[in-house]
Design an enzyme around this catalytic site. Structure first.
Site, PDB file in Angstrom:
ATOM      1  N   TYR A   1     -11.986  -2.163  -3.532  1.00 15.57           N
ATOM      2  CA  TYR A   1     -12.688  -1.594  -2.293  1.00 15.57           C
ATOM      3  C   TYR A   1     -14.760  -1.705  -2.207  1.00 15.57           C
ATOM      4  O   TYR A   1     -15.300  -1.225  -1.358  1.00 15.57           O
ATOM      5  CB  TYR A   1     -12.294  -0.697  -1.554  1.00 15.57           C
ATOM      6  CG  TYR A   1     -11.038  -0.967  -0.708  1.00 15.57           C
ATOM      7  CD1 TYR A   1     -10.457  -2.327  -0.066  1.00 15.57           C
ATOM      8  CD2 TYR A   1      -9.688  -0.199  -1.417  1.00 15.57           C
ATOM      9  CE1 TYR A   1      -9.419  -2.750   0.263  1.00 15.57           C
ATOM     10  CE2 TYR A   1      -8.464  -0.639  -0.575  1.00 15.57           C
ATOM     11  CZ  TYR A   1      -8.505  -2.110  -0.447  1.00 15.57           C
ATOM     12  OH  TYR A   1      -7.458  -2.426   0.405  1.00 15.57           O
TER      13      TYR A   1
ATOM     14  N   ARG B   1      -2.280 -14.713   4.100  1.00 16.23           N
ATOM     15  CA  ARG B   1      -3.527 -13.629   5.228  1.00 16.23           C
ATOM     16  C   ARG B   1      -2.168 -14.042   6.715  1.00 16.23           C
ATOM     17  O   ARG B   1      -2.019 -13.373   7.443  1.00 16.23           O
ATOM     18  CB  ARG B   1      -4.719 -14.472   5.739  1.00 16.23           C
ATOM     19  CG  ARG B   1      -5.440 -13.991   3.951  1.00 16.23           C
ATOM     20  CD  ARG B   1      -5.844 -12.774   4.382  1.00 16.23           C
ATOM     21  NE  ARG B   1      -6.539 -11.948   5.352  1.00 16.23           N
ATOM     22  CZ  ARG B   1      -7.113 -11.106   5.609  1.00 16.23           C
ATOM     23  NH1 ARG B   1      -7.137  -9.706   4.369  1.00 16.23           N
ATOM     24  NH2 ARG B   1      -7.939 -10.709   6.411  1.00 16.23           N
TER      25      ARG B   1
ATOM     26  N   THR C   1      -5.748  -6.761  10.576  1.00 15.16           N
ATOM     27  CA  THR C   1      -5.281  -5.779   9.972  1.00 15.16           C
ATOM     28  C   THR C   1      -5.089  -4.639  10.300  1.00 15.16           C
ATOM     29  O   THR C   1      -4.494  -3.543  10.406  1.00 15.16           O
ATOM     30  CB  THR C   1      -7.398  -6.079   9.674  1.00 15.16           C
ATOM     31  OG1 THR C   1      -7.290  -7.198   9.024  1.00 15.16           O
ATOM     32  CG2 THR C   1      -7.466  -4.510   9.252  1.00 15.16           C
TER      33      THR C   1
ATOM     34  N   ARG D   1       2.146  -7.278   8.856  1.00 15.57           N
ATOM     35  CA  ARG D   1       2.117  -6.034   9.449  1.00 15.57           C
ATOM     36  C   ARG D   1       2.536  -5.415  10.618  1.00 15.57           C
ATOM     37  O   ARG D   1       2.763  -4.221  10.875  1.00 15.57           O
ATOM     38  CB  ARG D   1       0.003  -6.529   9.445  1.00 15.57           C
ATOM     39  CG  ARG D   1      -0.417  -5.684   8.176  1.00 15.57           C
ATOM     40  CD  ARG D   1      -1.214  -6.448   8.034  1.00 15.57           C
ATOM     41  NE  ARG D   1      -2.571  -5.899   7.152  1.00 15.57           N
ATOM     42  CZ  ARG D   1      -3.735  -6.549   6.646  1.00 15.57           C
ATOM     43  NH1 ARG D   1      -3.834  -7.595   7.540  1.00 15.57           N
ATOM     44  NH2 ARG D   1      -4.452  -5.692   5.595  1.00 15.57           N
TER      45      ARG D   1
ATOM     46  N   LYS E   1       0.806  -1.755  -0.074  1.00 16.39           N
ATOM     47  CA  LYS E   1       0.435   0.061  -0.751  1.00 16.39           C
ATOM     48  C   LYS E   1       0.852   1.299  -0.328  1.00 16.39           C
ATOM     49  O   LYS E   1       1.681   1.224   0.594  1.00 16.39           O
ATOM     50  CB  LYS E   1      -0.947   0.105   1.356  1.00 16.39           C
ATOM     51  CG  LYS E   1      -1.525  -0.672   1.122  1.00 16.39           C
ATOM     52  CD  LYS E   1      -3.188  -1.250   2.346  1.00 16.39           C
ATOM     53  CE  LYS E   1      -4.155  -2.224   2.251  1.00 16.39           C
ATOM     54  NZ  LYS E   1      -4.965  -1.611   3.363  1.00 16.39           N
TER      55      LYS E   1
ATOM     56  N   GLU F   1      -9.540  -9.641  -8.146  1.00 18.93           N
ATOM     57  CA  GLU F   1      -8.402  -8.900  -7.477  1.00 18.93           C
ATOM     58  C   GLU F   1      -7.496  -8.862  -8.239  1.00 18.93           C
ATOM     59  O   GLU F   1      -6.758  -8.064  -9.007  1.00 18.93           O
ATOM     60  CB  GLU F   1      -8.654  -9.117  -6.092  1.00 18.93           C
ATOM     61  CG  GLU F   1      -9.089  -8.254  -4.928  1.00 18.93           C
ATOM     62  CD  GLU F   1      -9.214  -9.079  -3.777  1.00 18.93           C
ATOM     63  OE1 GLU F   1     -10.031  -8.920  -3.273  1.00 18.93           O
ATOM     64  OE2 GLU F   1      -8.095  -9.371  -3.314  1.00 18.93           O
TER      65      GLU F   1
ATOM     66  N   PHE G   1     -15.393   4.060   7.341  1.00 25.31           N
ATOM     67  CA  PHE G   1     -13.785   4.495   6.714  1.00 25.31           C
ATOM     68  C   PHE G   1     -13.803   4.438   5.534  1.00 25.31           C
ATOM     69  O   PHE G   1     -12.422   4.645   5.089  1.00 25.31           O
ATOM     70  CB  PHE G   1     -13.068   3.441   7.871  1.00 25.31           C
ATOM     71  CG  PHE G   1     -13.541   2.038   6.922  1.00 25.31           C
ATOM     72  CD1 PHE G   1     -12.638   1.062   5.585  1.00 25.31           C
ATOM     73  CD2 PHE G   1     -13.635   0.912   7.888  1.00 25.31           C
ATOM     74  CE1 PHE G   1     -13.082   0.020   6.089  1.00 25.31           C
ATOM     75  CE2 PHE G   1     -14.277  -0.196   7.948  1.00 25.31           C
ATOM     76  CZ  PHE G   1     -13.611  -0.811   6.509  1.00 25.31           C
TER      77      PHE G   1
ATOM     78  N   ASN H   1      -1.712  -0.112   6.787  1.00 21.25           N
ATOM     79  CA  ASN H   1      -1.330  -1.248   7.611  1.00 21.25           C
ATOM     80  C   ASN H   1      -0.338  -1.516   6.493  1.00 21.25           C
ATOM     81  O   ASN H   1      -0.188  -2.938   6.510  1.00 21.25           O
ATOM     82  CB  ASN H   1      -2.575  -2.215   7.631  1.00 21.25           C
ATOM     83  CG  ASN H   1      -3.685  -2.132   7.037  1.00 21.25           C
ATOM     84  OD1 ASN H   1      -3.055  -2.046   5.941  1.00 21.25           O
ATOM     85  ND2 ASN H   1      -4.554  -3.259   7.292  1.00 21.25           N
TER      86      ASN H   1
ATOM     87  N   HIS I   1      -2.499  -5.426   1.309  1.00 21.26           N
ATOM     88  CA  HIS I   1      -3.266  -6.142   1.470  1.00 21.26           C
ATOM     89  C   HIS I   1      -3.321  -7.379   0.941  1.00 21.26           C
ATOM     90  O   HIS I   1      -2.147  -7.748   0.438  1.00 21.26           O
ATOM     91  CB  HIS I   1      -3.972  -5.381  -0.049  1.00 21.26           C
ATOM     92  CG  HIS I   1      -5.634  -6.075  -0.533  1.00 21.26           C
ATOM     93  ND1 HIS I   1      -6.264  -5.912   0.111  1.00 21.26           N
ATOM     94  CD2 HIS I   1      -5.489  -7.051  -1.470  1.00 21.26           C
ATOM     95  CE1 HIS I   1      -7.562  -6.431  -0.461  1.00 21.26           C
ATOM     96  NE2 HIS I   1      -7.028  -7.273  -1.202  1.00 21.26           N
TER      97      HIS I   1
HETATM   98  P1  GDP Z   1      -7.954  -6.617   5.293  1.00 22.57           P
HETATM   99  O1  GDP Z   1      -8.829  -7.787   4.648  1.00 22.57           O
HETATM  100  O2  GDP Z   1      -6.979  -7.178   6.582  1.00 22.57           O
HETATM  101  O3  GDP Z   1      -6.765  -6.082   4.624  1.00 22.57           O
HETATM  102  O4  GDP Z   1      -9.194  -5.385   5.933  1.00 22.57           O
HETATM  103  P2  GDP Z   1     -10.995  -5.354   6.214  1.00 22.57           P
HETATM  104  O5  GDP Z   1     -10.916  -6.398   4.448  1.00 22.57           O
HETATM  105  O6  GDP Z   1     -11.399  -5.216   7.070  1.00 22.57           O
HETATM  106  O7  GDP Z   1     -10.574  -3.586   5.169  1.00 22.57           O
HETATM  107  C1  GDP Z   1     -10.042  -3.383   4.148  1.00 22.57           C
HETATM  108  C2  GDP Z   1      -9.025  -2.410   4.666  1.00 22.57           C
HETATM  109  O8  GDP Z   1      -9.752  -1.758   5.422  1.00 22.57           O
HETATM  110  C3  GDP Z   1      -7.867  -2.191   5.539  1.00 22.57           C
HETATM  111  O9  GDP Z   1      -6.620  -3.153   5.481  1.00 22.57           O
HETATM  112  C4  GDP Z   1      -6.973  -0.517   6.001  1.00 22.57           C
HETATM  113  O10 GDP Z   1      -6.600  -0.773   5.283  1.00 22.57           O
HETATM  114  C5  GDP Z   1      -9.158   0.046   6.424  1.00 22.57           C
HETATM  115  N1  GDP Z   1      -9.144  -0.485   7.946  1.00 22.57           N
HETATM  116  C6  GDP Z   1     -10.211  -1.384   7.886  1.00 22.57           C
HETATM  117  N2  GDP Z   1     -10.441  -1.632   8.815  1.00 22.57           N
HETATM  118  C7  GDP Z   1     -10.837  -0.170   9.142  1.00 22.57           C
HETATM  119  C8  GDP Z   1     -10.966   0.745  10.111  1.00 22.57           C
HETATM  120  O11 GDP Z   1     -11.911   0.286  11.767  1.00 22.57           O
HETATM  121  N3  GDP Z   1     -10.276   2.247   9.955  1.00 22.57           N
HETATM  122  C9  GDP Z   1      -9.915   3.004   9.751  1.00 22.57           C
HETATM  123  N4  GDP Z   1      -9.657   4.371   8.890  1.00 22.57           N
HETATM  124  N5  GDP Z   1      -9.546   1.777   8.261  1.00 22.57           N
HETATM  125  C10 GDP Z   1     -10.458   0.388   8.800  1.00 22.57           C
END
Ligand code: GDP
Length: 150
Positions: A50, A86, A92, A103, A10, A127, A58, A113, A116
């Site tokens: 996304y 993963r 996350t 991470r 990222k 994707e 968010f 973070n 992805h």
């Molecule tokens: P991942 O699969 O571990 O990447 O997590 P998710 O699919 O739940 O979320 C996608 C991305 O959104 C994450 O990798 C973070 O960059 C962002 N994100 C997830 N949860 C939050 C949150 O609670 N707040 C904010 N600001 N960003 C978030």
């Protein structure tokens, strides 16, 4: 078991100069790189990627972040790729990520973070197609690699 997943380094990690270290960890964990590029996402590309999160509070911040600078999408191959990748990246939120995960090592917070990773085989296919056409995906056999060195 699926054998492909999509990684993205990222914009935070690219901007902090951590791309090389992250790619090194991915290769040392046994993944083969099928395709890789550096790209500055447009708003519509980030929103499309996304789309599943569009109702989340968010979403706007996430799209801002993902369009804030270049990122590095990477199509990876390995047996059990989605699950193993993963595990390699960790939770996350880096505060909850295991020691030694990407991470834990490189993420600054739940949003910034570093990487992805696809969360299912079906999403991995979609994707990868978001970033790469089929003729951009390398076969990792020696003949193909030699052919592409010419
Ligand atoms: P991942 O699969 O571990 O990447 O997590 P998710 O699919 O739940 O979320 C996608 C991305 O959104 C994450 O990798 C973070 O960059 C962002 N994100 C997830 N949860 C939050 C949150 O609670 N707040 C904010 N600001 N960003 C978030």
């Amino acid at each position: 078991m699926g054998n492909r997943t999509l990684a993205i380094i990222k914009p935070d990690a690219v901007g902090n100069g951590n791309s090389g270290a992250i790619i090194d960890l991915i290769i040392k964990a046994g993944f083969k790189i099928k395709a890789m590029k550096m790209v500055h996402l447009t708003r519509s590309s980030a929103e499309g990627f996304y789309a599943i999160h569009k109702e989340r509070p968010f979403f706007g911040e996430l799209v801002e972040f993902m369009t804030s600078g270049p990122c590095v999408p990477i199509a990876l191959e390995k047996e059990n790729a989605v699950e193993d990748y993963r595990k390699l990246i960790g939770a996350t939120d880096p505060a909850n990520a295991d020691e030694g995960t990407i991470r834990k090592l490189f993420a600054k917070g739940i949003q910034f973070n570093a990487v992805h990773g696809s969360d299912s085989d079906e999403n991995a296919i979609n994707e990868i197609a978001h970033f790469f056409s089929t003729d951009e995906l390398f076969n990792n056999d020696s003949e193909e690699l030699i052919k592409n060195e010419r």
